[in-house]
Design a protein around this motif. Structure first.
Motif, mmCIF file in Angstrom:
data_model
loop_
_atom_site.group_PDB
_atom_site.id
_atom_site.type_symbol
_atom_site.label_atom_id
_atom_site.label_comp_id
_atom_site.label_asym_id
_atom_site.label_seq_id
_atom_site.Cartn_x
_atom_site.Cartn_y
_atom_site.Cartn_z
ATOM 1 N N VAL A 27 -13.426 6.398 -5.593
ATOM 2 C CA VAL A 27 -13.216 5.946 -4.221
ATOM 3 C C VAL A 27 -14.285 4.910 -3.882
ATOM 4 N N THR A 28 -13.853 3.740 -3.486
ATOM 5 C CA THR A 28 -14.769 2.649 -3.148
ATOM 6 C C THR A 28 -14.994 2.528 -1.646
ATOM 7 N N GLY A 29 -14.106 3.139 -0.848
ATOM 8 C CA GLY A 29 -14.076 2.861 0.581
ATOM 9 C C GLY A 29 -13.277 1.596 0.833
ATOM 10 N N ALA A 30 -12.918 1.379 2.073
ATOM 11 C CA ALA A 30 -12.093 0.225 2.421
ATOM 12 C C ALA A 30 -12.770 -1.069 2.001
ATOM 13 N N TYR A 31 -12.094 -1.828 1.154
ATOM 14 C CA TYR A 31 -12.519 -3.150 0.681
ATOM 15 C C TYR A 31 -13.791 -3.098 -0.163
ATOM 16 N N GLY A 69 -4.675 -0.944 -3.754
ATOM 17 C CA GLY A 69 -5.970 -1.275 -4.316
ATOM 18 C C GLY A 69 -5.887 -2.564 -5.108
ATOM 19 N N THR A 101 -9.440 3.950 -0.939
ATOM 20 C CA THR A 101 -9.941 4.763 0.165
ATOM 21 C C THR A 101 -9.799 6.257 -0.166
ATOM 22 N N ALA A 102 -10.368 7.099 0.682
ATOM 23 C CA ALA A 102 -10.390 8.542 0.411
ATOM 24 C C ALA A 102 -8.990 9.118 0.255
ATOM 25 N N ASP A 103 -8.018 8.612 1.016
ATOM 26 C CA ASP A 103 -6.663 9.146 0.912
ATOM 27 C C ASP A 103 -5.927 8.618 -0.317
ATOM 28 N N GLU A 104 -6.589 7.766 -1.103
ATOM 29 C CA GLU A 104 -6.015 7.257 -2.350
ATOM 30 C C GLU A 104 -6.789 7.785 -3.556
ATOM 31 N N ASP A 131 -11.061 -1.405 -3.168
ATOM 32 C CA ASP A 131 -10.253 -0.968 -2.030
ATOM 33 C C ASP A 131 -9.499 0.338 -2.289
ATOM 34 N N THR A 152 0.817 -1.217 0.000
ATOM 35 C CA THR A 152 0.000 0.000 0.000
ATOM 36 C C THR A 152 0.853 1.271 0.000
#
Length: 232
Positions: free
Chosen positions: A189-193, A222, A164-167, A162, A138
């Motif tokens: 952005v999908t959110g975690a997982y 991701g 997230t907002a910081d990605e 996968d 990651t």
């Protein structure tokens, strides 16, 4: 409670499809089997679909996923970690990760789940396997799929996981002939997982490059799955 239906999903295929319980009106998840899920949530005009399941041949080189086959034609895979100055290591670190039965260190990355009701099975990500444990990377990287053995393709869509907002600065680059980037799109952005279908509908694609995190940083991870396309 209403069940998530194929009809509801079809209404969403005009754009980005978020495979989450929000579309299902927060209903109880009734996951379909992996066999039934083939082509689930995909563009019906797609001629071929690469879904990293047991029926999809994959070859490995030094533990890394190196080639996937679609109708007996090879698609080369290269996964690379990002270096401190924004360039990339040469070693292939493409990893097949099983979201149906994740290892103990990554137990949260499991589908179906409230964030991804479709059973995704194996997905393509970055990292390395150490025995029965996977180390998912990651700290920034990219995955490239080379379709040049087919000439070029019209890429219909791809499922992304996968992010997230910081990605949020992650992206895809579509590369045509003469190694020219013909289109760039931000990864949703999908959110975690979580899992999202990204509509692409772009012809003339020779390579698909997925970049996790901004080029100038050592952040970002991701995974991808379900690549929909037609040969040209």
């Amino acid at each position: 409670m209403k069940n998530f239906t194929f009809k509801a999903l079809a209404l969403c295929l005009s754009g980005v499809v978020l495979l989450s319980c929000e579309q299902a009106e927060e209903s109880e998840v009734n996951p379909i089997s992996v066999t039934q899920s083939k082509n689930f949530g995909t563009d019906p005009t797609s001629c071929e679909i690469i879904e990293f399941d047991a029926a999809t041949p994959v070859t490995y080189d030094k533990g890394a996923a190196a080639t996937v086959y679609s109708e007996n034609t090879p698609v080369r895979i290269m996964g690379q970690y990002r270096k401190n100055k924004g360039d990339y290591h040469k070693q292939n670190r493409a990893l097949m990760f099983n979201t149906t039965n994740p290892d103990a260190n990554n137990a949260a990355f499991k589908t179906p789940s409230p964030a991804a009701i479709r059973p995704m099975g194996d997905v393509l990500t970055l990292g390395k396997a150490k025995g029965d444990v996977n180390e998912l990377y990651t700290k920034g990287g990219r995955i490239e799929l080379d379709f040049s053995a087919m000439g070029s393709i019209e890429l219909k869509g791809i499922h992304v996981l996968d992010i997230t907002a910081d990605e949020a600065d992650s992206k895809i680059e579509l590369i045509g002939k003469k190694n020219k980037v013909i289109k760039t799109m931000a990864l949703p952005v999908t959110g975690a997982y979580g899992a999202t279908r990204l509509r692409i509908d772009t012809p003339g694609v020779v390579k698909l490059r997925v970049v996790f995190g901004p080029n100038s940083t050592r952040t970002g991870g991701g995974a991808i799955d379900v690549i929909e396309f037609c040969r040209e």
